[in-house]
Design an enzyme around this catalytic site. Sequence first.
Site, PDB file in Angstrom:
ATOM      1  N   ALA A 135       0.847  -1.193   0.000  1.00  0.00           N
ATOM      2  CA  ALA A 135       0.000   0.000   0.000  1.00  0.00           C
ATOM      3  C   ALA A 135       0.884   1.245   0.000  1.00  0.00           C
ATOM      4  O   ALA A 135       2.108   1.152  -0.146  1.00  0.00           O
ATOM      5  CB  ALA A 135      -0.925  -0.019   1.206  1.00  0.00           C
ATOM      6  N   SER A 136       0.263   2.407   0.170  1.00  0.00           N
ATOM      7  CA  SER A 136       1.008   3.660   0.069  1.00  0.00           C
ATOM      8  C   SER A 136       1.953   3.865   1.238  1.00  0.00           C
ATOM      9  O   SER A 136       2.996   4.497   1.101  1.00  0.00           O
ATOM     10  CB  SER A 136       0.027   4.842   0.000  1.00  0.00           C
ATOM     11  N   ILE A 137       1.624   3.315   2.396  1.00  0.00           N
ATOM     12  CA  ILE A 137       2.424   3.564   3.586  1.00  0.00           C
ATOM     13  C   ILE A 137       3.309   2.385   3.952  1.00  0.00           C
ATOM     14  O   ILE A 137       4.427   2.559   4.426  1.00  0.00           O
ATOM     15  CB  ILE A 137       1.497   3.944   4.766  1.00  0.00           C
ATOM     16  N   ALA A 138       2.846   1.184   3.731  1.00  0.00           N
ATOM     17  CA  ALA A 138       3.602   0.004   4.171  1.00  0.00           C
ATOM     18  C   ALA A 138       3.276  -1.181   3.281  1.00  0.00           C
ATOM     19  O   ALA A 138       2.374  -1.124   2.434  1.00  0.00           O
ATOM     20  CB  ALA A 138       3.256  -0.316   5.621  1.00  0.00           C
ATOM     21  N   GLN A 139       4.021  -2.255   3.455  1.00  0.00           N
ATOM     22  CA  GLN A 139       3.729  -3.502   2.758  1.00  0.00           C
ATOM     23  C   GLN A 139       3.883  -4.669   3.730  1.00  0.00           C
ATOM     24  O   GLN A 139       4.499  -4.543   4.790  1.00  0.00           O
ATOM     25  CB  GLN A 139       4.621  -3.681   1.535  1.00  0.00           C
ATOM     26  N   VAL A 140       3.297  -5.808   3.348  1.00  0.00           N
ATOM     27  CA  VAL A 140       3.227  -6.963   4.245  1.00  0.00           C
ATOM     28  C   VAL A 140       3.999  -8.133   3.671  1.00  0.00           C
ATOM     29  O   VAL A 140       3.939  -8.412   2.466  1.00  0.00           O
ATOM     30  CB  VAL A 140       1.754  -7.369   4.483  1.00  0.00           C
ATOM     31  N   ASP A 290     -12.117   1.548   8.957  1.00  0.00           N
ATOM     32  CA  ASP A 290     -11.782   1.304   7.549  1.00  0.00           C
ATOM     33  C   ASP A 290     -12.225  -0.105   7.159  1.00  0.00           C
ATOM     34  O   ASP A 290     -11.455  -0.890   6.606  1.00  0.00           O
ATOM     35  CB  ASP A 290     -10.273   1.482   7.344  1.00  0.00           C
TER      36      ASP A 290
END
Length: 510
Positions: A135-140, A290
């Site tokens: 995503a725009s802020i982090a990834q998993v 969300d």
Amino acid sequence: MRGPHNIWRLIRTGATFERTGAMGVALEAMDAPRPLRVAARVLGWPFKWLGHKGDPAQPPVTRALTALGPAYIKFGQILSTRPDVVGPELAQQLMVLQDKLPPFPRADAMRVVEAELGQPVEAMFSDFSEPVAAASIAQVHKAKRVEDGREVAVKVLRPGIERAFSRDIDAFYFAASMIEALSPASRRLRPRDVIAHFEGVVAGELDMRLETSAASEFAENTEGDEGFIVPRPFWPLSARHVMTLEWAEGIPLNDLAAIDAAGHDRVALGERVLSLFLRHALRDGLFHADMHQGNLKVAPGGEIIALDFGIMGRIDEYTRRVYAEILMGFIRKDYKRVAEVHFEAGYVPADRDVDEFARALRAVGEPIFGMDATHISMARLLSYLFEVTERFGMETRTELILLQRTMVVVEGVARSLHPNINIWQAARPVVEDYVKRNVGPAALLHDLKETARVAIRFGPRLPALLERALIGQATPPPPRPAGNPLWRRLTWAALGAATALAVVALLDGF
């Protein structure tokens, strides 16, 4: 530094909005006054060729925000919670903004993990996958703990994202100041407060410790909720830029074919999503803000799994009671009580007529309740309610609007699973149970006990506090310092606006 250097950023933003066709749509949705429309067009139209093209398959505003990058995507998502600012139709469009970006390299993520947790990745995880979501802020990343072999999800903050967001938020504040300077009527909507709210939400997402805390609290609150799972975080494997949670296997809630193939009851799932959200909001005052399909899964046993706790909503006990009474009033068609609750809570100015307000609320509710129960829409109800409350001078309440927006999103999720769901039938038991427990004699007794407890705790300080209050009443206030701090903050904004209007005048002269 919220000075004139931000004008270039606003020009690039305006150019992108013009090139994608979003400028006219956005200005119309917000019913922007002429000076603001002129300034926006001047900041965009002459530089249209500098704007990002975006994806033509997307709606104009969604296309523009996606093209402008992570901060704008996130800002669009926050604005979707503010139909009072952008209008109900545009708010609906912004709800579907996809917060997806290309992943950054696995090696970079591993370096962040090692720097944050102070150990080599191999010492903590026996396996560390390529990104499974970005995503725009982090990834998993999916990983396995060395300690016990348990599968976990490791969420890693995108490198450099904090500086990028800080720069864009600075430009947003500058734009809000210009809007307030050019449109005094917009101050009722508190543009700078909107940006401050956005900054607070983003600050929570940029510090994984806060999201870890939210996940931990949410998991504790909902531990006894049947059919609901919140993955628990691992604190020793979490830090400012890293969060580690239990891995939760399940089918995404938007994959209806897979849900049907697995034999899950979609009718029950739809009703459960709605009742769980209301229970969390009213019972706990902490809710997932969300709750779209991308953040929800169905476990093999049929439980609903919640993910991504960066945006959580909080409402205090008093506001919960107000919200429950408003919902209950609409469910029972008791519009006079709904009106009285608005006045008692101070949401509507006391000089307005409560009976007139009740009649306006009836005009909101009756057309909707006259429809077939399966077609009653919370989204439509809230849209009309915003119009009425604005007409009666109700000021914006961010926490209540976030709650209402999430309700609309949850309704959409529930209808995607069960198109003929009766929203009120699903909501009524939860709301009635809350009202029964928290409004009435039992609640009065609880409030008296809490008041006595606070009075006892502050008892030794009460005489001094009372004395200071009385002295303060008898002493004239000191003279106010010369100058207006607001003017200092808006000086550059006014200069920028004046420049824009001058350009318009020159263009009109040709």
